[in-house]
Enzyme design. Structure first.
Site, PDB file in Angstrom:
ATOM      1  N   LYS A  32      68.156  59.530   1.163  1.00  4.58           N
ATOM      2  CA  LYS A  32      67.445  60.751   0.802  1.00  4.58           C
ATOM      3  C   LYS A  32      66.101  60.783   1.501  1.00  4.58           C
ATOM      4  O   LYS A  32      65.571  59.696   1.766  1.00  4.58           O
ATOM      5  CB  LYS A  32      67.274  60.885  -0.712  1.00  4.58           C
ATOM      6  CG  LYS A  32      66.716  59.663  -1.466  1.00  4.58           C
ATOM      7  CD  LYS A  32      65.412  59.021  -1.146  1.00  4.58           C
ATOM      8  CE  LYS A  32      64.150  59.753  -1.063  1.00  4.58           C
ATOM      9  NZ  LYS A  32      62.986  58.895  -0.695  1.00  4.58           N
ATOM     10  N   TYR A  72      62.936  63.308  -6.069  1.00  4.06           N
ATOM     11  CA  TYR A  72      63.550  62.717  -7.265  1.00  4.06           C
ATOM     12  C   TYR A  72      63.378  63.647  -8.468  1.00  4.06           C
ATOM     13  O   TYR A  72      64.276  63.768  -9.301  1.00  4.06           O
ATOM     14  CB  TYR A  72      62.900  61.369  -7.577  1.00  4.06           C
ATOM     15  CG  TYR A  72      63.439  60.242  -6.740  1.00  4.06           C
ATOM     16  CD1 TYR A  72      64.576  59.550  -7.133  1.00  4.06           C
ATOM     17  CD2 TYR A  72      62.818  59.879  -5.559  1.00  4.06           C
ATOM     18  CE1 TYR A  72      65.080  58.521  -6.363  1.00  4.06           C
ATOM     19  CE2 TYR A  72      63.312  58.848  -4.785  1.00  4.06           C
ATOM     20  CZ  TYR A  72      64.446  58.178  -5.193  1.00  4.06           C
ATOM     21  OH  TYR A  72      64.948  57.161  -4.427  1.00  4.06           O
TER      22      TYR A  72
END
Ligand code: NAD
Length: 371
Positions: A137, A221
């Protein structure tokens, strides 16, 4: 794994919530059959902090895959890894020789752990070599680059997954389950932050490599967690504000230093998010009229701390999120099961992040998310 989600007085409660849900909390590897006969070979691309500190050690704990090779700019570093992890030095590649992975049957999965702006190039190279791909990510700097990666994997008929390790963590699985349960969910008000002080100018502060500042790096996140708490839904719209003036404009010349944003979901749920390279923050809170869940340490690898309106959460023994994540993808490849964290999820998050940046650039205007 011993399930110890709530103190004793809450055991009955969790039993009532759902025995099936509790089973779902168990890491795959603890209830799957014996370790796979053939453990799939993983090659890590980029041997920086995350590979060295987390993914390599996790690959010593996996049951369905093992470290079989590396792609690195330093052959000497690769030799050290080969010795430590017991793979052949012929399985050391450079970024320029990734196409030769195609001739190596010992490598099934290529795990891209380079700076964000290089993910697309390295994922495409892996797919063209016929290898399944895990991409860290954020999936890429832009939605367009995510599309390029997805198309390359489809063309090569290989599977694609994103390194969203929290999907395999029992605390976050419990939060997702509570979001779906009628005792807690649907969560209507959420807030979260992920921030840390950064006083250097590595690639994370250079847009070409990072795609943006703390939002791309760690704010993602909070974005992802809010979607998990919203039952997997993407927001329909966002607003955002870059916090100015910058305290360290010398470091954060072309990326944001601090950003705040709001996510609006179709059912009326909202989430306030914040991410910064100048302050601390590692939390997430979600609530409905019926109950709440609160993480005081939300996104860390170990030692998470969470409480609900019905008592604290505690899962023992601690799991290795990355080992469970890589084992799960290996099982997906061996069984044909769909990954819970496919490339499309990485792309979805980039559509949200692009909308957040667009709103901040437009002075906080509401921007619709086209996920
Ligand atoms: P890092 O800087 O420590 O490592 C990056 C690696 O890429 C290094 O080995 C470096 O040599 C290599 N590299 C190749 N080409 C490069 C170039 N042109 N410029 C700079 N480095 C180059 O970074 P990291 O913290 O390991 O992060 C790598 C990726 O992993 C990022 O995408 C990051 O977002 C992701 N990450 C994910 C998690 C997680 O919890 N899932 C945690 C940390 C990092």
């Amino acid at each position: 794994m011993k399930l110890n989600a709530y103190p004793v007085s809450r055991r009955r409660f969790i039993g009532q919530l759902s025995a099936a849900g509790a089973l779902a909390l168990l890491p795959r590897s603890s209830w799957a059959a014996e370790p796979s006969e053939k453990r799939l070979g993983v090659a890590l691309v980029g041997l920086g902090n995350y590979s060295r500190g987390e993914l390599g050690p996790a690959l010593k704990k996996t049951q369905h895959c093992r470290l079989a090779g590396v792609v690195t700019g330093s052959h000497d570093k690769g030799v050290k890894w080969a010795k430590e992890y017991g793979f052949s030095e012929k399985n050391i590649y450079s970024y320029d020789t990734m196409q030769q992975l195609a001739d190596n049957p010992e490598i099934d999965i290529v795990y891209v752990v380079t700076p964000n702006g290089l993910h697309a190039e390295h994922c495409v190279a892996a797919a063209k070599a016929g290898k399944h791909v895990i991409c860290e990510k954020p999936m890429a700097n832009t939605v367009a680059d995510c599309d390029t990666i997805i198309a390359a994997c489809q063309a090569a008929k290989v599977r694609l997954s994103v390194g969203y390790r929290l999907h395999f963590d029992p605390y976050h699985k419990e939060m997702m389950r509570l979001a779906q349960s009628d005792q807690f969910g649907p969560f209507m008000k959420m807030r979260g932050s992920f921030s840390f002080p950064m006083n250097r100018r590595p690639w994370r502060a250079i847009r070409k490599y990072s795609g943006g500042g703390p939002l791309m790096d760690v704010g993602i996140y909070v974005v992802h967690e809010a979607c998990m708490a919203a039952g997997g839904a993407a927001p329909v719209a966002v607003t955002a504000q870059e916090i100015l003036p910058k305290k360290r404009p010398d470091i954060f010349q072309d990326v944001e230093e601090t950003i705040a944003w709001q996510m609006e979901f179709a059912n009326g749920a909202v989430c306030d998010g914040r991410s910064s390279y100048q302050e601390g923050g590692n939390d997430f809170h979600a609530e409905s009229e019926r109950g709440w869940v609160d993480f005081s340490s939300a996104y860390i690898y170990r030692g998470l701390a969470a409480t609900t309106s019905r008592g604290p959460l505690s899962f023992k023994p601690e799991v290795c999120q990355q080992a469970l994540q890589m084992d799960d993808f290996s099982e997906c490849l061996q069984t044909g099961r769909a990954s819970p964290v496919p490339g499309e999820l990485g792309r979805r998050d980039m559509t949200i992040i692009e909308a957040i940046y667009a709103s901040a650039a437009a002075g906080g205007k509401r921007v619709e998310v086209k996920a």
